[in-house]
Design an enzyme around this catalytic site. Structure first.
Site, PDB file in Angstrom:
ATOM      1  N   GLY A 146       0.808  -1.221   0.000  1.00  0.00           N
ATOM      2  CA  GLY A 146       0.000   0.000   0.000  1.00  0.00           C
ATOM      3  C   GLY A 146       0.837   1.265   0.000  1.00  0.00           C
ATOM      4  O   GLY A 146       0.330   2.350   0.275  1.00  0.00           O
ATOM      5  N   LYS A 147       2.115   1.126  -0.340  1.00  0.00           N
ATOM      6  CA  LYS A 147       3.006   2.291  -0.348  1.00  0.00           C
ATOM      7  C   LYS A 147       3.030   2.976  -1.717  1.00  0.00           C
ATOM      8  O   LYS A 147       3.483   4.109  -1.838  1.00  0.00           O
ATOM      9  CB  LYS A 147       4.421   1.868   0.060  1.00  0.00           C
ATOM     10  N   VAL A 148       2.553   2.268  -2.720  1.00  0.00           N
ATOM     11  CA  VAL A 148       2.386   2.800  -4.079  1.00  0.00           C
ATOM     12  C   VAL A 148       1.002   2.345  -4.546  1.00  0.00           C
ATOM     13  O   VAL A 148       0.625   1.186  -4.329  1.00  0.00           O
ATOM     14  CB  VAL A 148       3.479   2.269  -5.033  1.00  0.00           C
TER      15      VAL A 148
END
Length: 312
Positions: free
Chosen positions: A281-283
């Protein structure tokens, strides 16, 4: 069924070809990292020109010891980024190179002989001892004393970077970050000469505190309000990860371009491709993203030149 893409074209370069002409040719060449370079330049251009985007840059200290410091400085001078995530060594080298000079060496020099001559080696860059530890100690104690005497008793890494920047000059990336109100965050500030000097200062001034929570509050305040976010990550390690980590709180980066020489087979953060960050969920799933396997001092001048051409 997998559908093939467009035909692979031979690269053709003329005497009057611009940097962008060459990168366009590379984008249609079919292989291998040249396509990632072209995609990366497109991503950076869209990110920088997107008024709704909070723009991050992250980089490792080693590049600041080289002439690439000039491009890092100019990108910040051009106001392309709002936040810089860096390592402590980036501050060390910026201070040291403002007040002194590093020397050109080679990867094959005799390190025992260099040590006897009070010379540190960083790859093929030579760092005279008097240009590093003693100099940084003198300058940081001077800067901190001035800040302390003005009444300051607590500082974030962002405020320490502003303090350093206002005491340097136009050759410095920290100076231009200070001038353009770009927040420079150093999540691992104790891992370097500047961090050691902060610790030493605190030994003599027990009421002086380093406020890392203040940095978190600063970054969270920017990330939570951002409509979009993007990052240009030059090298891996803590500066790359801290950029990704904070952007997971807004469901990930919308733009991401990563330059690295690391490989992903060992499961390292530095080797992880940008697409791996999607699973955390970081990109975002629909992000414009690319990873380029290249050595930064070789490739970044061309990326920068291409962006300058497009932005003009």
């Amino acid at each position: 069924m997998i559908e093939a893409g467009r035909p692979v074209r031979d690269i053709t370069i003329g005497a009057d070809s611009s940097t962008n002409d060459i990168i366009k040719e590379m984008s249609e060449s079919g292989g291998f990292e040249s396509v990632n370079l072209s995609d990366g330049v497109d991503i950076l251009y869209k990110m920088i020109t997107d008024d709704k985007c909070l723009c991050f840059v992250s980089f490792v200290a080693a590049v600041v010891s080289t002439g690439l410091r000039g491009i890092i400085r100019d990108m910040i001078k051009n106001k392309w980024f709002d936040v810089a995530m860096v390592t402590c060594g980036s501050l060390d080298h910026d201070i040291a190179r403002h007040f002194s000079h590093y020397k050109e060496g080679s990867f094959t020099m005799d390190d025992a002989e260099l040590a006897a001559q009070d010379m540190h080696r960083l790859g093929n860059v030579l760092v005279p001892m008097e240009s590093y530890g003693p100099l940084i100690e003198e300058k940081m104690q001077e800067f901190l004393k001035k800040e302390y005497e003005s009444g300051t008793r607590e500082m974030t890494t962002a405020s320490i970077c502003k303090m350093i920047g206002k005491n340097l000059g136009e050759d410095s990336f920290l100076y231009w970050a200070y001038k353009n109100n770009v927040d420079v965050i150093v999540p691992g500030i104790m891992d370097g000469a500047v961090g050691s000097q902060i610790w030493m200062f605190a030994q003599k001034h027990s009421d002086f505190k380093l406020d890392m929570i203040g940095d978190a509050n600063l970054v969270s305040g920017l990330v939570f309000k951002a409509e979009k976010s993007g990052a240009f990550m030059i090298g891996g390690g803590i500066s790359k990860h801290h950029t990704l980590w904070w952007n997971q709180y807004r469901n990930g980066l919308d733009y991401a371009f990563y330059i690295t020489t690391a490989q992903e087979f060992d499961g390292s953060l530095s080797g992880a491709l940008i697409r791996e960050a999607i699973s955390w969920g970081k990109v975002t799933k629909d992000a414009k993203q690319a990873t380029l396997h290249a050595e930064a001092t070789t490739i970044l001048p061309f990326v920068y030149a291409a962006l300058l051409e497009r932005l003009r």
